[in-house]
Scaffold this active site. Structure first.
Site, mmCIF file in Angstrom:
data_model
loop_
_atom_site.group_PDB
_atom_site.id
_atom_site.type_symbol
_atom_site.label_atom_id
_atom_site.label_comp_id
_atom_site.label_asym_id
_atom_site.label_seq_id
_atom_site.Cartn_x
_atom_site.Cartn_y
_atom_site.Cartn_z
ATOM 1 C CB ALA A 196 2.102 0.793 -4.415
ATOM 2 C CE LYS A 209 4.037 6.676 9.884
ATOM 3 N NZ LYS A 209 3.843 5.664 8.827
ATOM 4 C CB THR A 256 9.653 10.499 -0.065
ATOM 5 O OG1 THR A 256 9.044 11.057 1.118
ATOM 6 C CG2 THR A 256 10.531 9.320 0.297
ATOM 7 C CB THR A 285 -0.928 0.039 1.233
ATOM 8 O OG1 THR A 285 -0.163 0.343 2.407
ATOM 9 C CG2 THR A 285 -1.683 -1.270 1.393
ATOM 10 C CE1 TYR A 315 5.778 10.454 10.906
ATOM 11 C CE2 TYR A 315 3.979 10.390 9.335
ATOM 12 C CZ TYR A 315 5.273 10.062 9.691
ATOM 13 O OH TYR A 315 6.053 9.324 8.831
HETATM 14 C C1 LIG Z 1 15.295 22.250 13.903
HETATM 15 C C2 LIG Z 1 15.772 21.030 14.703
HETATM 16 C C3 LIG Z 1 15.244 19.744 14.112
HETATM 17 C C4 LIG Z 1 15.589 18.529 14.964
HETATM 18 C C5 LIG Z 1 14.579 17.438 15.024
HETATM 19 C C6 LIG Z 1 13.785 17.198 13.767
HETATM 20 C C7 LIG Z 1 13.548 15.714 13.546
HETATM 21 C C8 LIG Z 1 12.782 15.482 12.278
HETATM 22 C C9 LIG Z 1 13.023 14.061 11.766
HETATM 23 C C10 LIG Z 1 12.123 13.770 10.610
HETATM 24 C C11 LIG Z 1 12.368 12.348 10.093
HETATM 25 C C12 LIG Z 1 11.287 11.925 9.138
HETATM 26 C C13 LIG Z 1 9.976 11.763 9.881
HETATM 27 C C14 LIG Z 1 8.962 11.045 9.048
HETATM 28 O O1 LIG Z 1 8.519 9.982 9.438
HETATM 29 C C15 LIG Z 1 8.506 11.699 7.788
HETATM 30 C C16 LIG Z 1 7.824 12.991 8.146
HETATM 31 O O2 LIG Z 1 7.040 13.079 9.058
HETATM 32 S S1 LIG Z 1 8.322 14.335 7.213
HETATM 33 C C17 LIG Z 1 7.566 15.692 8.096
HETATM 34 C C18 LIG Z 1 8.290 16.007 9.403
HETATM 35 N N1 LIG Z 1 7.684 17.182 9.980
HETATM 36 C C19 LIG Z 1 8.337 18.050 10.778
HETATM 37 O O3 LIG Z 1 9.492 17.876 11.145
HETATM 38 C C20 LIG Z 1 7.584 19.283 11.158
HETATM 39 C C21 LIG Z 1 8.222 20.450 10.460
HETATM 40 N N2 LIG Z 1 7.605 21.718 10.878
HETATM 41 C C22 LIG Z 1 6.570 22.240 10.184
HETATM 42 O O4 LIG Z 1 6.041 21.684 9.253
HETATM 43 C C23 LIG Z 1 6.091 23.597 10.667
HETATM 44 O O5 LIG Z 1 7.066 24.134 11.518
HETATM 45 C C24 LIG Z 1 4.754 23.522 11.437
HETATM 46 C C25 LIG Z 1 3.627 23.233 10.456
HETATM 47 C C26 LIG Z 1 4.807 22.507 12.536
HETATM 48 C C27 LIG Z 1 4.499 24.899 12.092
HETATM 49 O O6 LIG Z 1 4.625 25.893 11.097
HETATM 50 P P1 LIG Z 1 4.707 27.438 11.531
HETATM 51 O O7 LIG Z 1 3.632 27.713 12.503
HETATM 52 O O8 LIG Z 1 4.829 28.219 10.262
HETATM 53 O O9 LIG Z 1 6.084 27.550 12.367
HETATM 54 P P2 LIG Z 1 7.562 27.548 11.748
HETATM 55 O O10 LIG Z 1 7.665 26.562 10.636
HETATM 56 O O11 LIG Z 1 7.979 28.954 11.497
HETATM 57 O O12 LIG Z 1 8.390 26.962 12.987
HETATM 58 C C28 LIG Z 1 8.454 27.716 14.207
HETATM 59 C C29 LIG Z 1 9.762 27.367 14.865
HETATM 60 O O13 LIG Z 1 9.754 25.959 15.222
HETATM 61 C C30 LIG Z 1 10.833 25.307 14.600
HETATM 62 N N3 LIG Z 1 10.468 23.955 14.207
HETATM 63 C C31 LIG Z 1 9.488 23.613 13.359
HETATM 64 N N4 LIG Z 1 9.440 22.267 13.214
HETATM 65 C C32 LIG Z 1 10.432 21.771 14.006
HETATM 66 C C33 LIG Z 1 10.895 20.444 14.275
HETATM 67 N N5 LIG Z 1 10.339 19.370 13.703
HETATM 68 N N6 LIG Z 1 11.908 20.265 15.141
HETATM 69 C C34 LIG Z 1 12.489 21.363 15.725
HETATM 70 N N7 LIG Z 1 12.111 22.666 15.500
HETATM 71 C C35 LIG Z 1 11.086 22.840 14.642
HETATM 72 C C36 LIG Z 1 11.169 26.146 13.386
HETATM 73 O O14 LIG Z 1 12.493 25.892 12.971
HETATM 74 C C37 LIG Z 1 10.957 27.539 13.920
HETATM 75 O O15 LIG Z 1 12.071 27.860 14.708
HETATM 76 P P3 LIG Z 1 12.564 29.397 14.796
HETATM 77 O O16 LIG Z 1 13.819 29.330 15.587
HETATM 78 O O17 LIG Z 1 11.433 30.113 15.479
HETATM 79 O O18 LIG Z 1 12.749 29.839 13.375
HETATM 80 N N1 LIG Z 2 9.857 10.039 3.896
HETATM 81 C C1 LIG Z 2 10.307 9.847 5.124
HETATM 82 O O1 LIG Z 2 11.280 10.474 5.566
HETATM 83 C C2 LIG Z 2 9.647 8.858 6.019
HETATM 84 C C3 LIG Z 2 8.454 8.221 5.673
HETATM 85 N N2 LIG Z 2 7.898 7.319 6.553
HETATM 86 C C4 LIG Z 2 6.669 6.609 6.217
HETATM 87 O O2 LIG Z 2 6.880 5.875 5.015
HETATM 88 C C5 LIG Z 2 5.643 5.708 4.328
HETATM 89 C C6 LIG Z 2 5.806 6.179 2.899
HETATM 90 O O3 LIG Z 2 6.103 7.555 2.972
HETATM 91 P P1 LIG Z 2 6.715 8.356 1.731
HETATM 92 O O4 LIG Z 2 7.005 7.426 0.619
HETATM 93 O O5 LIG Z 2 7.777 9.233 2.264
HETATM 94 O O6 LIG Z 2 5.468 9.285 1.377
HETATM 95 P P2 LIG Z 2 4.760 9.650 0.014
HETATM 96 O O7 LIG Z 2 3.866 10.793 0.353
HETATM 97 O O8 LIG Z 2 5.762 9.781 -1.077
HETATM 98 O O9 LIG Z 2 3.876 8.341 -0.305
HETATM 99 C C7 LIG Z 2 2.768 8.006 0.474
HETATM 100 C C8 LIG Z 2 1.777 7.286 -0.423
HETATM 101 O O10 LIG Z 2 0.673 6.847 0.365
HETATM 102 C C9 LIG Z 2 -0.509 7.101 -0.353
HETATM 103 N N3 LIG Z 2 -1.655 7.237 0.557
HETATM 104 C C10 LIG Z 2 -1.918 8.276 1.379
HETATM 105 N N4 LIG Z 2 -3.066 8.071 2.034
HETATM 106 C C11 LIG Z 2 -3.549 6.862 1.629
HETATM 107 C C12 LIG Z 2 -4.694 6.114 1.934
HETATM 108 N N5 LIG Z 2 -5.620 6.581 2.797
HETATM 109 N N6 LIG Z 2 -4.882 4.926 1.309
HETATM 110 C C13 LIG Z 2 -3.965 4.459 0.415
HETATM 111 N N7 LIG Z 2 -2.843 5.141 0.071
HETATM 112 C C14 LIG Z 2 -2.646 6.324 0.678
HETATM 113 C C15 LIG Z 2 -0.229 8.396 -1.098
HETATM 114 O O11 LIG Z 2 -1.117 8.567 -2.193
HETATM 115 C C16 LIG Z 2 1.217 8.195 -1.523
HETATM 116 O O12 LIG Z 2 1.311 7.592 -2.786
HETATM 117 C C17 LIG Z 2 4.614 6.529 5.130
HETATM 118 O O13 LIG Z 2 3.909 5.670 5.995
HETATM 119 C C18 LIG Z 2 5.474 7.488 5.947
HETATM 120 O O14 LIG Z 2 4.819 7.892 7.130
HETATM 121 C C19 LIG Z 2 8.483 7.019 7.764
HETATM 122 C C20 LIG Z 2 9.650 7.639 8.128
HETATM 123 C C21 LIG Z 2 10.307 8.591 7.280
#
Ligand SMILES: CCCCCCCCCCCCCC(=O)CC(=O)SCCNC(=O)CCNC(=O)[C@H](O)C(C)(C)COP(=O)(O)OP(=O)(O)OC[C@H]1O[C@@H](n2cnc3c(N)ncnc32)[C@H](O)[C@@H]1OP(=O)(O)O
Ligand SMILES: NC(=O)C1=CN([C@@H]2O[C@H](COP(=O)(O)OP(=O)(O)OC[C@H]3O[C@@H](n4cnc5c(N)ncnc54)[C@H](O)[C@@H]3O)[C@@H](O)[C@H]2O)C=CC1
Length: 259
Positions: free
Chosen positions: A17, A171, A202, A15, A167
């Site tokens: 995929a 997880k 990705t 899934t 999230y």
């Molecule tokens: C900066 C240090 C980072 C260290 C730890 C991070 C670990 C991340 C590992 C990820 C591995 C992959 C995880 C995964 O399974 C796949 C995913 O989930 S990919 C998505 C991961 N998402 C995030 O990391 C969240 C990112 N943040 C955002 O999207 C936005 O910040 C958010 C929507 C939460 C809020 O937006 P907004 O209100 O516009 O605030 P800002 O973006 O301006 O942020 C305010 C402030 O907070 C800091 N910040 C934001 N996110 C993180 C975070 N994850 N870790 C640490 N700090 C974070 C940002 O840098 C700003 O700092 P200032 O100093 O005020 O500029």
């Molecule tokens: N990219 C990263 O750094 C990391 C990703 N993951 C996990 O790995 C998996 C794959 O992620 P990525 O390939 O990075 O993301 P992606 O966004 O490239 O792919 C996710 C896929 O899942 C499909 N999808 C979303 N909702 C769905 C639903 N309700 N039913 C069926 N399909 C659905 C989307 O259409 C998309 O094709 C996710 O579970 C994500 O949480 C975990 C750790 C790190």
């Protein structure tokens, strides 16, 4: 490394995929000889994946036995059950390898996170894996078949991450679900393992703020983001008999991030 045909008799349901890790998993399992059922909410993307595998795709008249695309929202119970029924109807057997990659993010700080953003992430990332794992396990047990179920969690399940209460909870739940399934299904010859990717290149990570991306990358001991193929390699191992005595495990694919 030379590709072994460890999965030449396997039918693999993947899934998520249509993109990223799921698409790379489909390609890796196919290279090991598996027939792939590629499922995604984005049916066209799943179809593209199958075409990349050299399959005939999906749709009326597609001869079963080839790699085939399926469209389903894994968070919907009826859709998840129907998916397993369609796969069995198409291939006349249940999938012996099941890889749940489907996942989403709806990132927001706790103080501002909406109930809908919480509900949707839990529905797709956790309930979706429950529904697919349950339907696949029911099919395997009733047919007396062994199998390998691989659920994609995340390193943030272990350490949390700002902006991801929904999230990270989903997880972490995937790990508990998978460990419990491993305890219940081991007697049926069905192994269940979690993979915890780190920061992988990705579309999901492309959406992150650049400042955060730069900081995370600097924290990785190996110094760079991972590739979807890095995760797919581990999935292929867990899908194969090379991991035949591994179940209930959580395997980190992170470049050392948060070791
Ligand atoms: C900066 C240090 C980072 C260290 C730890 C991070 C670990 C991340 C590992 C990820 C591995 C992959 C995880 C995964 O399974 C796949 C995913 O989930 S990919 C998505 C991961 N998402 C995030 O990391 C969240 C990112 N943040 C955002 O999207 C936005 O910040 C958010 C929507 C939460 C809020 O937006 P907004 O209100 O516009 O605030 P800002 O973006 O301006 O942020 C305010 C402030 O907070 C800091 N910040 C934001 N996110 C993180 C975070 N994850 N870790 C640490 N700090 C974070 C940002 O840098 C700003 O700092 P200032 O100093 O005020 O500029
Ligand atoms: N990219 C990263 O750094 C990391 C990703 N993951 C996990 O790995 C998996 C794959 O992620 P990525 O390939 O990075 O993301 P992606 O966004 O490239 O792919 C996710 C896929 O899942 C499909 N999808 C979303 N909702 C769905 C639903 N309700 N039913 C069926 N399909 C659905 C989307 O259409 C998309 O094709 C996710 O579970 C994500 O949480 C975990 C750790 C790190």
């Amino acid at each position: 490394m030379a590709t072994q045909l460890r999965l030449r008799s396997a039918l693999a349901l993947v899934t998520g995929a249509g993109s990223g890790i799921g698409r790379a998993v489909c390609a890796r399992l196919a290279r090991e000889g598996a027939t792939v059922a590629a499922c995604d909410l984005d049916g066209a993307a799943a179809h593209q994946t199958v075409q990349l595998l050299g399959g005939l795709g999906s749709g009326e008249g597609t001869p079963c036995g080839n790699h085939t695309a399926f469209h389903a929202d894994v968070s919907e119970a009826r859709a998840a059950r129907s998916l397993l029924q369609q796969v069995q109807a198409c291939f006349c057997r249940p999938p012996s390898v099941v890889v749940s990659c489907a996942g989403i993010t709806r990132d927001e700080f706790l103080l501002q996170m909406s109930e809908d953003d919480w509900d949707r992430v839990i529905a797709v990332n956790l309930k979706g894996i429950f529904l697919v794992t349950q339907a696949a396990a029911q099919a395997l047990v009733s047919s007396g078949s062994h199998g390998s179920i691989i659920n994609i969690s995340s390193i943030v399940a272990k350490v949390g991450n700002m902006g991801q209460t929904n999230y990270a909870a989903s997880k972490a739940g995937v790990i508990g679900l998978t460990q419990t399934a491993a305890r219940e299904l081991g007697r049926h010859g069905i192994r269940c393992n979690s993979v915890l990717p780190g920061f992988i290149a990705t579309p999901m990570t492309q959406k992150m703020p650049q400042k955060v991306k730069d900081k995370v990358t600097s924290m990785i001991p190996m110094g760079h983001m991972g590739r979807p193929e890095d995760v797919a390699e581990v999935v292929a191992f867990l899908a194969s008999e090379d991991s035949g005595y591994i179940t209930g495990a959580s395997v980190e694919v992170t470049g050392g991030l948060f070791m």
